[in-house]
Scaffold this active site. Structure first.
Site, PDB file in Angstrom:
ATOM      1  N   ASN A  79     -64.910 -49.845  33.512  1.00 15.02           N
ATOM      2  CA  ASN A  79     -65.134 -48.527  32.914  1.00 15.02           C
ATOM      3  C   ASN A  79     -65.436 -47.527  34.042  1.00 15.02           C
ATOM      4  OD1 ASN A  79     -66.662 -46.260  31.911  1.00 15.02           O
ATOM      5  ND2 ASN A  79     -66.776 -47.321  29.953  1.00 15.02           N
TER       6      ASN A  79
ATOM      7  N   HIS B  24     -68.171 -43.049  35.033  1.00 13.58           N
ATOM      8  CA  HIS B  24     -69.153 -42.422  35.926  1.00 13.58           C
ATOM      9  C   HIS B  24     -68.557 -41.910  37.230  1.00 13.58           C
ATOM     10  CE1 HIS B  24     -72.086 -42.923  32.976  1.00 13.58           C
ATOM     11  NE2 HIS B  24     -71.995 -44.226  32.963  1.00 13.58           N
TER      12      HIS B  24
ATOM     13  N   HIS C 178     -64.055 -43.561  28.272  1.00 10.31           N
ATOM     14  CA  HIS C 178     -64.597 -43.125  26.976  1.00 10.31           C
ATOM     15  C   HIS C 178     -64.418 -41.611  26.882  1.00 10.31           C
ATOM     16  CE1 HIS C 178     -68.347 -43.233  24.085  1.00 10.31           C
ATOM     17  NE2 HIS C 178     -67.307 -42.604  23.557  1.00 10.31           N
TER      18      HIS C 178
ATOM     19  N   ARG D 110     -65.494 -38.833  25.160  1.00  8.39           N
ATOM     20  CA  ARG D 110     -66.564 -38.470  24.216  1.00  8.39           C
ATOM     21  C   ARG D 110     -66.269 -37.119  23.606  1.00  8.39           C
ATOM     22  NH1 ARG D 110     -71.373 -41.852  25.291  1.00  8.39           N
ATOM     23  NH2 ARG D 110     -72.302 -40.652  23.626  1.00  8.39           N
TER      24      ARG D 110
ATOM     25  N   ARG E 130     -68.378 -35.104  28.216  1.00 11.20           N
ATOM     26  CA  ARG E 130     -69.364 -34.993  29.315  1.00 11.20           C
ATOM     27  C   ARG E 130     -68.863 -35.634  30.608  1.00 11.20           C
ATOM     28  NH1 ARG E 130     -74.020 -39.075  27.162  1.00 11.20           N
ATOM     29  NH2 ARG E 130     -73.863 -37.753  25.342  1.00 11.20           N
TER      30      ARG E 130
ATOM     31  N   GLU F 182     -61.923 -45.924  24.959  1.00 11.61           N
ATOM     32  CA  GLU F 182     -63.122 -46.088  24.148  1.00 11.61           C
ATOM     33  C   GLU F 182     -63.378 -44.764  23.451  1.00 11.61           C
ATOM     34  OE1 GLU F 182     -66.246 -47.937  26.597  1.00 11.61           O
ATOM     35  OE2 GLU F 182     -67.575 -46.772  25.314  1.00 11.61           O
TER      36      GLU F 182
ATOM     37  N   THR G 284     -73.719 -45.384  25.004  1.00  8.60           N
ATOM     38  CA  THR G 284     -73.549 -45.915  23.651  1.00  8.60           C
ATOM     39  C   THR G 284     -74.758 -46.777  23.276  1.00  8.60           C
ATOM     40  OG1 THR G 284     -71.204 -46.007  24.172  1.00  8.60           O
ATOM     41  CG2 THR G 284     -71.909 -47.102  22.153  1.00  8.60           C
TER      42      THR G 284
ATOM     43  N   GLU H 257     -65.625 -56.265  20.438  1.00 10.60           N
ATOM     44  CA  GLU H 257     -66.350 -56.285  21.707  1.00 10.60           C
ATOM     45  C   GLU H 257     -67.818 -56.433  21.344  1.00 10.60           C
ATOM     46  OE1 GLU H 257     -65.650 -53.160  24.627  1.00 10.60           O
ATOM     47  OE2 GLU H 257     -67.664 -53.492  25.439  1.00 10.60           O
TER      48      GLU H 257
ATOM     49  N   HIS I 247     -71.541 -53.952  28.025  1.00  9.92           N
ATOM     50  CA  HIS I 247     -72.656 -53.003  28.021  1.00  9.92           C
ATOM     51  C   HIS I 247     -73.876 -53.566  28.739  1.00  9.92           C
ATOM     52  CE1 HIS I 247     -75.032 -49.542  27.043  1.00  9.92           C
ATOM     53  NE2 HIS I 247     -73.935 -48.974  26.611  1.00  9.92           N
TER      54      HIS I 247
HETATM   55  N1  PXP Z   1     -68.421 -51.320  26.453  1.00 12.08           N
HETATM   56  C1  PXP Z   1     -68.691 -50.235  25.695  1.00 12.08           C
HETATM   57  C2  PXP Z   1     -68.193 -50.234  24.300  1.00 12.08           C
HETATM   58  C3  PXP Z   1     -69.403 -49.142  26.218  1.00 12.08           C
HETATM   59  O1  PXP Z   1     -69.695 -48.086  25.433  1.00 12.08           O
HETATM   60  C4  PXP Z   1     -69.795 -49.164  27.562  1.00 12.08           C
HETATM   61  C5  PXP Z   1     -70.491 -47.990  28.160  1.00 12.08           C
HETATM   62  O2  PXP Z   1     -69.621 -46.923  28.251  1.00 12.08           O
HETATM   63  C6  PXP Z   1     -69.477 -50.311  28.312  1.00 12.08           C
HETATM   64  C7  PXP Z   1     -68.814 -51.382  27.733  1.00 12.08           C
HETATM   65  C8  PXP Z   1     -69.858 -50.429  29.744  1.00 12.08           C
HETATM   66  O3  PXP Z   1     -71.244 -50.431  29.823  1.00 12.08           O
HETATM   67  P1  PXP Z   1     -71.943 -50.334  31.253  1.00 12.08           P
HETATM   68  O4  PXP Z   1     -71.574 -48.995  31.812  1.00 12.08           O
HETATM   69  O5  PXP Z   1     -73.388 -50.463  30.935  1.00 12.08           O
HETATM   70  O6  PXP Z   1     -71.380 -51.465  32.069  1.00 12.08           O
END
Ligand code: PXP
Length: 237
Positions: free
Chosen positions: A6, A9, A42, A44, A48, A69, A100, A150, A190
């Protein structure tokens, strides 16, 4: 075990100065060349971090798999139907949250989600539902037609001690077993990082992991290529 990264960031950092660097599209390419199996972003409602143009460009540059996402709001559903990612992962979305929080309540909105899943399937887009490791939510995910879940690993990741972590891990294991029994693909994610990931990666029923923050954080010290390779080594052990 597959690993999808992901890269939200990277966009958070870019947006801090309102310019173009670091570029999520370049980050995706580095993740892929380091061996990642897919890229997750993601989009959103408040935009953001990831912006619409990021997703559109990534659609044509990502060569592994683009997992979008998203919340199931009508606006974002329409954008996704237009972009046609390789996978959509539906998540709950609250405007004020930092990230999330918790899984989707599939049980409480089965009609709406069945409709959304059906619309994605009509465009040949597979659907994953991000849910807590709870039997009723897994059964409801299957009932609304999703081929994938997931499992939310956030509570395991945030457990305050080993006993609590084991309790949450057991729930994840049972959820993964049930998902498989129902014929679904099982992903997890997550809050996973370089120390807590191996116990989840060892669950044979889990097909894929989605990890973001810890990899991007480590990348700021050692570089993205190395951060991805280190995580790949752990999840593929
Ligand atoms: N899976 C989902 C559905 C998420 O919402 C997120 C966060 O955006 C992640 C995985 C990845 O989480 P993390 O950034 O804490 O690794």
């Amino acid at each position: 075990m597959r690993l999808c990264i992901n890269i939200d960031h990277i966009a958070t950092l870019r947006n801090a100065r309102g310019g173009t660097e670091p570029d999520p599209v370049a980050a995706a390419a580095i993740c892929e060349s380091a061996g990642a199996d897919g890229i997750v972003v993601h989009l959103r409602e408040d935009r953001r971090h990831i912006k619409d143009h990021d997703v559109r460009t990534l659609r044509s540059t990502v060569t592994t798999k683009l997992d979008l996402e998203m919340g199931a709001s009508e606006e974002i559903v329409r954008i996704a139907l237009d972009i046609v990612p390789d996978l959509v992962t539906l998540v709950p979305e609250k405007r004020q949250e930092l990230t999330t929080e918790g899984g989707l309540d599939v049980l409480g909105q089965q009609d709406r989600l069945a409709d959304v899943v059906h619309r994605f399937h009509a465009r040949h887009i597979p659907v994953s539902l991000f849910i807590d490791p709870v039997q009723e939510q897994i059964e409801a995910s299957h009932a609304v037609g999703a081929e994938m879940i997931e499992i939310h690993t956030g509570e395991y990741a945030e457990a305050k001690d080993g006993i609590e972590a084991q309790r949450h891990l057991d729930a994840i294991i049972h959820a993964a077993e049930l998902g498989k029994q129902l014929g679904m693909t099982v992903n997890a994610g997550h809050g996973l990082n370089y120390t807590n990931v191996t116990r989840v990666a060892a669950i044979p029923q889990i097909d894929e992991m989605s990890i973001g923050h810890s990899i991007i954080a480590r990348a700021s010290f050692v570089g993205l290529d190395r951060a991805v390779r280190e995580m790949l080594t752990l999840v593929r052990k």
